[in-house]
Structure formats: structure tokens, C-alpha cells
Scaffold this active site. Sequence first.
Site, PDB file in Angstrom:
ATOM      1  N   ASP A  20     -25.262 -12.136  43.197  1.00 23.47           N
ATOM      2  CA  ASP A  20     -24.029 -11.652  43.833  1.00 23.47           C
ATOM      3  C   ASP A  20     -24.213 -11.311  45.303  1.00 23.47           C
ATOM      4  O   ASP A  20     -23.248 -10.987  45.991  1.00 23.47           O
ATOM      5  CB  ASP A  20     -23.471 -10.434  43.076  1.00 23.47           C
ATOM      6  N   HIS A  61     -31.254  -8.151  49.051  1.00 21.15           N
ATOM      7  CA  HIS A  61     -32.129  -8.697  48.017  1.00 21.15           C
ATOM      8  C   HIS A  61     -31.482  -9.995  47.539  1.00 21.15           C
ATOM      9  O   HIS A  61     -30.456 -10.403  48.078  1.00 21.15           O
ATOM     10  CB  HIS A  61     -32.331  -7.688  46.888  1.00 21.15           C
TER      11      HIS A  61
END
Length: 332
Positions: A61, A57
Site C-alpha cells: 500500500d 517502507h
Amino acid sequence: MAIRFRVLGAAGRDNALHVEVDSGHAVRRLLFDCGEGCLSALTAGEVQAIDHVFFSHFHMDHVAGFDGFFRMNFAREGDSNRIWGPPGTGKILHHRFRSYLWNLHENLGATWRVSDIGEMEIRTWRYELPEAFETAHEEAAMVRDGLMILDEEDFTVEAMALDHLTASMAYKVTEKTRWNIDPQRLAALGLKPGPWLKTLKDRAALPDDAMVEGRSAGELRAELLVPTPGDSVAYLTDFLLDEATAEKVRRWLAGCRRMVCESQYRAVDLELAQKNYHMTADQVAALARDAGVEELVLIHVSSRYLREDRAALLAEAREIFPAARFPDGWGE
């Protein structure tokens, strides 16, 4: 054939997974996610040799290191500029491509293809460097064959959408079954080794009713070929592990050798894990145990934990699944 993998990044920091599928005659390199600083563990040559990038996704991060990857590969020609991710990937990457100033690009010929992995189909867009990536050229959609998204000569990649308050893709890389010649059976049939054995393994080139060495190819295959299952590794990160999801993922992982999985939180922080759609170490360990994997590698541990807490987190996992470990270099 073999699958080798390295977890990139440090404990409490962004992580990614670098996978090499070595067939013996070629090596294909896959990157799963691209967090900040993760590529520093690879040489420039290794980064430039990556064939496919798969995003779970697009939270920061998991994508913050992509600019470094793109900087080293933006003008790379050939068919290795392939990116995959959940619905919306094509649009997001188009913005990334267009976010730079392009004025020295006219004589460069790189093509990039980016695919959205939907439930029923895969939609792909082509972006051209000579056009300064201005136009998203949509290609014909591909109907998904189950969970399969990539079927290469020596391996496959499957993808499953999980819930992180957005689609978070889990991936599984599986080597195809290898067919080896049984030398004892070969000798018992009075046959000699030779190039014909390589042809015998190729079912597409040699139909079962074709005659080889005085016998049908199908008969010889049944007598001589011994199947050896290929290696496999799964990458799972950032999702809520409720009962229904656990059952779905467990079935999907059945037969998978190794599982690289996020373990954001300790068991005591279950409420926090559920609030943020993450998992605890004991949940991940139970999933690995129930799926029957051989090894569990815990990644994506929360930065809230210091070394002592991380050791306790690993201990919680090992109480349920003894073959759990941290990536090399993290310390235990």
C-alpha cells in the site's frame, strides 16, 4: 519561502504526500510513498517534476503506484532521479527496474540513484538506462550527520527509522532559516540598499572580517540581519507507538509546524493497532500535543471504517488535539 503539501489518495485507500518547497527562485518537489492511485491527483507535468521520492517502507500500500511514476520518468535525464528508503531499498528498486523488457533503450541516457538509509551511513547505487538497469553500481557510502539525509540550499530532510516489524522511515522537511534585512536599522546606520546586501547574507562568500560599507561584515550582520525560522512538515506512517518511541519522536518533532501522520484505528481498536504495529487516533493526537506541532493531518485510515466511523475517529483526535483534521476533500 514556503512549504506546500497535498495528501494524495482517498480515505480508506492508499495515501502519499506531495511536498513543494518554494524558495522564491526555485521549487523543489518531493514525494513521500507512492500508493496505488495516488498519482491520479497530479498532472503529468507535476509527476515529471518530482525531484526526490522517499519511501517509508515497501508494503504494497506504500509502493503499488510506483510503476506509474516510473513509466512517466524512466528516461528522464538530469539529477532528479533520486529515490530514498530504508535498508533494502536499492535491492528492491533494482528488481523493479529490471522487471520490464528493455530493447529500445540504447540511445536513452537516464541515470537513477537509489539510497538505503541506514543508522550510521547512507549507501547509494547507480542504475543506468543504457545498460537496461542491469548493473547496480555501488557508490561511496556517506556517513550520516545525525538524522540528516539531504541538505540542499534552501531545505533539509531528516529521516528516523521506526518499528513496523520492519524499518519504517519517518521524514521531516525543514526550510533553512531566512535572514532578512531590517530596513529601520539600515536607515539608522545611514546606509543605502543595494546589491551589497545580498552579498552580506552569504556568509560563505563573505567572511565576518571582510570590510563592507566601512564596517566589518560580522558587525553589519549583527546589526542588520533578522532571522526568520523556515516552515516544516513531518511525514510519519506505520509504526508501533510505545512509550520509548513516543519520547524519541516527540523530541525529534519539537519545533516542527505540521505533522502528517497515519491514524489507522479508533481508540477502541487499540489491541488491533498494537498487533499490527499501527496507531490509534488518540495516540497520534497525544503525540502531536506533546511535540507542540501547530497542525495534525490524519491519513492512512483503515478501510474497515465507514464515513461515520471516520468522523468518530477524528472526534477522538480532536478531544486531545483540537487542531487535528483530515486532508482536504475527505469530509469531516
